[in-house]
Design an enzyme around this catalytic site. Structure first.
Site, PDB file in Angstrom:
ATOM      1  N   ASP A  18       0.820  -1.215   0.000  1.00 18.80           N
ATOM      2  CA  ASP A  18       0.000   0.000   0.000  1.00 18.80           C
ATOM      3  C   ASP A  18       0.853   1.263   0.000  1.00 18.80           C
ATOM      4  O   ASP A  18       2.065   1.210   0.233  1.00 18.80           O
ATOM      5  CB  ASP A  18      -0.885   0.013   1.256  1.00 18.80           C
ATOM      6  CG  ASP A  18      -2.154  -0.807   1.059  1.00 18.80           C
ATOM      7  OD1 ASP A  18      -2.462  -1.164  -0.087  1.00 18.80           O
ATOM      8  OD2 ASP A  18      -2.835  -1.067   2.072  1.00 18.80           O
ATOM      9  N   TYR A  26       7.510 -10.059   6.885  1.00 21.44           N
ATOM     10  CA  TYR A  26       7.312  -8.620   7.035  1.00 21.44           C
ATOM     11  C   TYR A  26       7.920  -8.155   8.353  1.00 21.44           C
ATOM     12  O   TYR A  26       7.973  -8.925   9.329  1.00 21.44           O
ATOM     13  CB  TYR A  26       5.814  -8.276   7.060  1.00 21.44           C
ATOM     14  CG  TYR A  26       5.142  -8.370   5.719  1.00 21.44           C
ATOM     15  CD1 TYR A  26       5.122  -7.278   4.856  1.00 21.44           C
ATOM     16  CD2 TYR A  26       4.516  -9.548   5.317  1.00 21.44           C
ATOM     17  CE1 TYR A  26       4.507  -7.354   3.613  1.00 21.44           C
ATOM     18  CE2 TYR A  26       3.895  -9.636   4.078  1.00 21.44           C
ATOM     19  CZ  TYR A  26       3.892  -8.532   3.236  1.00 21.44           C
ATOM     20  OH  TYR A  26       3.277  -8.620   2.011  1.00 21.44           O
TER      21      TYR A  26
END
EC number: 5.4.99.12
Lengths: 267, 267
Positions: free
Chosen positions: B55, B113
């Site tokens: 994003d 992540y």
């Protein structure tokens, strides 16, 4: 009118500023802080003084300023107010009320600067505004030899921007070192001295990187220093690798660990 | 027409992009790379596929893409060309010519992540785009208790953006840990799993920070997970603390050091 002198230590990311000191063509750190103070005083203009100017793109991990404020605010409140009235690019992290004999610039006994060089083959995107990308040979021994030359009390005319006026160019460098940060693929230069001429650290680094790369021999540093001629030195390294790290207000702290007489007057 | 499949690993600073994937309203990483490829092919459009979207504001220390290119360039030349045709915000650091059975997304066996939280009282200006500033209490024990709950194969509906469609919400988390970086005043979360739902890591972190701060008990994590209801979890943590760290194409590497069956099929 009574006023109280505040000593304020701050960090800033120089990327989006045209420098520290107010000027007509762009946003400056000084302007942002003076605007915050003007809001706090409801319109009274307060001028601040800094330990030193920094150019466009140059960062500060500890810049020191002072100003006289009409109200005796607890330091913690002054800190909170200034932080809330400035953007995230500026962080006020220490505030003290000091004697009015304190002056951010004139009381200084020395300063420390660092310069970060990213030597990874491909530049790390996260560092593009925070370190010079220089993916070339780094001869650490040659660097150390050249750095040793600039330690001491010298006329640094060769390492001063040539348009910077006629003042005395003698300064004392207490420490000049280089470290390799293998984890981040960086070399970091540290310079500590009683004062620095305009662009002095950036011209040191521009010259040193030519030595590291073999473009100049290490003993060129001595020749350049003695020449007292800006044209003999290397280029001025880019602004965005440079960090103002500390201003010392105690001579013993400024010269700590060095061979210099700790009673010598600051120049 | 013959073409060659390239697997490319890249870093990017997500700050100035509206995300990875091409969209009408702003600059994307995909667009910048496809433009570079179009220059290289002198006008032929090449579509790339990525291991995953990120994003707006989310960073990548290792995003993986693949595309089919009409010429067999040496990987080093492809790397140099793409780096020279993209801005410093994108760094191509590994290029391989791979078998056409390789697919950046579908061949993935897992991903890693990280999420960086700046816990310094005053935000560090240099981190304002690279870590969430959260100067509040961090109960490490409570965090570890809560993190242990999400390790394993679960339906993660509670940790998925509620507008993200109807697909299967079962994923396996191989590792969920937190580390404290005292030097930089940060806590760093790491999550490794066979796949992640939309906003899953950011909702983990938003919830975990409430637990760290005492706003929720540590055992709330179990309740939230079992509820399969996004409204039970905490807020979605800001994008700019999140880093895509790695995509695994080898199941053993993805599950390394975990108790999970290494022969289990990826979901």
């Amino acid at each position: 009118m009574t006023s109280y002198r505040y000593k304020v230590t701050l960090q800033y990311d120089g990327s989006q500023f045209v420098g520290f000191q107010i000027q007509p063509n762009g946003r400056t750190v000084q302007e942002d802080i003076e605007k915050a103070l003007k809001i706090m005083t409801k319109g009274e203009e307060i001028k601040l003084r800094s330990a030193g100017r920094t150019d466009s793109g140059v960062h500060a991990k500890a810049q020191v300023i002072h100003f006289d404020y009409p109200v005796h605010l607890p330091p913690e409140n002054m800190k909170r107010a200034l932080n809330s009235l400035t953007t995230d690019e500026i962080a006020i992290y220490q505030v003290e009320v000091v004697d009015e004999s304190f002056h951010a610039q004139y009381s200084s006994a020395g300063k420390k600067y660092q310069y970060r060089v990213d030597i990874n083959e491909v530049m790390t995107p996260f560092k593009r505004l925070y370190a010079l990308h220089h993916p070339y040979r780094i001869d650490m021994e040659a660097l150390e030899e050249a750095l040793a030359v600039i330690v001491g009390k010298h006329d640094f005319t060769s390492f001063c921007a040539s348009n910077s006026g006629k003042e005395d160019k003698v300064r004392t460098v207490y420490e000049a070192k280089v470290e390799r940060d293998e984890l981040n693929g960086e070399i970091i230069f540290t310079f500590r001295g009683n004062g620095f001429l305009y662009n002095m650290v950036r011209i040191f680094v521009g010259t040193l990187l030519q030595i590291a790369n073999g473009l100049r021999p290490a003993d060129d540093m001595k020749r350049i220093l003695e020449a007292k001629d800006r044209n003999q030195a290397g280029p001025t390294a880019a602004a965005h690798g440079l960090y103002m790290m500390q201003t010392y207000y105690d001579k013993r702290e400024a010269t700590k660990g060095t061979i210099f007489e700790q009673t010598e007057d600051a120049e």
